[in-house]
Design a protein around this motif. Sequence first.
Motif, PDB file in Angstrom:
ATOM      1  N   LEU A  28       6.090  21.690  42.556  1.00  0.00           N
ATOM      2  CA  LEU A  28       6.212  22.773  43.532  1.00  0.00           C
ATOM      3  C   LEU A  28       6.218  22.214  44.943  1.00  0.00           C
ATOM      4  CD1 LEU A  28       3.551  25.207  42.027  1.00  0.00           C
ATOM      5  CD2 LEU A  28       5.984  25.048  41.491  1.00  0.00           C
ATOM      6  N   GLN A  30       5.398  22.203  48.663  1.00  0.00           N
ATOM      7  CA  GLN A  30       4.371  22.776  49.536  1.00  0.00           C
ATOM      8  C   GLN A  30       4.932  22.705  50.952  1.00  0.00           C
ATOM      9  OE1 GLN A  30       0.515  21.030  49.192  1.00  0.00           O
ATOM     10  NE2 GLN A  30      -0.189  21.897  51.119  1.00  0.00           N
ATOM     11  N   ASN A  49       0.386  34.314  48.225  1.00  0.00           N
ATOM     12  CA  ASN A  49      -0.281  33.126  47.696  1.00  0.00           C
ATOM     13  C   ASN A  49      -1.691  33.451  47.197  1.00  0.00           C
ATOM     14  OD1 ASN A  49       1.867  31.382  48.115  1.00  0.00           O
ATOM     15  ND2 ASN A  49       1.178  30.798  50.154  1.00  0.00           N
ATOM     16  N   VAL A  61      -1.871  26.172  42.706  1.00  0.00           N
ATOM     17  CA  VAL A  61      -0.570  26.546  43.266  1.00  0.00           C
ATOM     18  C   VAL A  61      -0.752  26.650  44.779  1.00  0.00           C
ATOM     19  CG1 VAL A  61       1.225  28.309  43.359  1.00  0.00           C
ATOM     20  CG2 VAL A  61       0.087  27.788  41.178  1.00  0.00           C
ATOM     21  N   ASN A  62      -0.264  25.655  45.507  1.00  0.00           N
ATOM     22  CA  ASN A  62      -0.467  25.661  46.961  1.00  0.00           C
ATOM     23  C   ASN A  62       0.449  26.627  47.689  1.00  0.00           C
ATOM     24  OD1 ASN A  62      -2.415  23.766  46.467  1.00  0.00           O
ATOM     25  ND2 ASN A  62      -1.352  22.083  47.466  1.00  0.00           N
ATOM     26  N   ASP A  63       1.631  26.877  47.138  1.00  0.00           N
ATOM     27  CA  ASP A  63       2.526  27.872  47.728  1.00  0.00           C
ATOM     28  C   ASP A  63       3.367  28.489  46.613  1.00  0.00           C
ATOM     29  OD1 ASP A  63       3.680  28.628  50.716  1.00  0.00           O
ATOM     30  OD2 ASP A  63       5.117  28.930  49.096  1.00  0.00           O
ATOM     31  N   ARG A  69      11.723  23.459  44.031  1.00  0.00           N
ATOM     32  CA  ARG A  69      10.903  23.158  42.860  1.00  0.00           C
ATOM     33  C   ARG A  69      11.696  22.447  41.784  1.00  0.00           C
ATOM     34  NH1 ARG A  69       8.056  29.053  42.183  1.00  0.00           N
ATOM     35  NH2 ARG A  69       6.821  28.866  44.050  1.00  0.00           N
ATOM     36  N   ASN A 108       1.893  19.680  43.408  1.00  0.00           N
ATOM     37  CA  ASN A 108       2.374  20.089  44.733  1.00  0.00           C
ATOM     38  C   ASN A 108       2.841  18.872  45.530  1.00  0.00           C
ATOM     39  OD1 ASN A 108       1.492  23.053  44.765  1.00  0.00           O
ATOM     40  ND2 ASN A 108      -0.345  21.989  44.093  1.00  0.00           N
TER      41      ASN A 108
END
Length: 160
Positions: A28, A30, A49, A61-63, A69, A108
Motif C-alpha cells: 500500500l 503511504q 482512514n 493500514v496507514n492510508d 498499490r 506500507n
Amino acid sequence: MDSDGQHPSGSIAEFMRVSQASPAAMVLGQPVFDASAPLLRLRGRKVSNWWANLETLWIGVNDSLFGFRVYPVTPLLEIMEKSAWMRRFDFDVEAVVRLCWRGVKPVNVPAPCRYLTAEEGGVSHFDYWRDNKLLTWMHTRLFLGFLTRLPMLLWRRAFV
C-alpha cells in the motif's frame, strides 16, 4: 495506480520489489503530501482512514484511500467475485479492508503525492457529494461486517 498524475511512476520499481519480497502481502502506498494537497481532502481521508483502521483492528493500514498499490491477485479476485460493490471510488478502501479480513497483511511504502493544477493537466474525477455518500454507505456495510467478524479478528490478533 490512479490515472490523475498524483502517483509517482518512478516508484513502481520499488513497489514491485517489495511485492516480490512479500508476494502474499498487499503493498500500500503511504502518501507523502506536498503543499498542493487540498485541506478538505486531507481531513476527509483522516475520517475514512480511522474507519478502515477500526474495521481492521488497526492491523497496519496507514492510508486506505491512496490508489498506488500492488495486490495479491488471487485473494483480490475472490473478494471481488463475492461483492456487488467495490467498483467506483469505494474500491481502494473496501479492497484493503476485505483483504485484511482474509488475513492478507499490509506493507506500507511511502510515496510522494501531488495534486496537479488544471494548467499542469490535473483532472479530478472526485465528486464531493456522490463519492462521500458512496464512502459513507461502504463504511456502514463494512462496519456491520466488522461486527460479525469481530470474534475472528480478535482471535487472529491474539494468536496469529
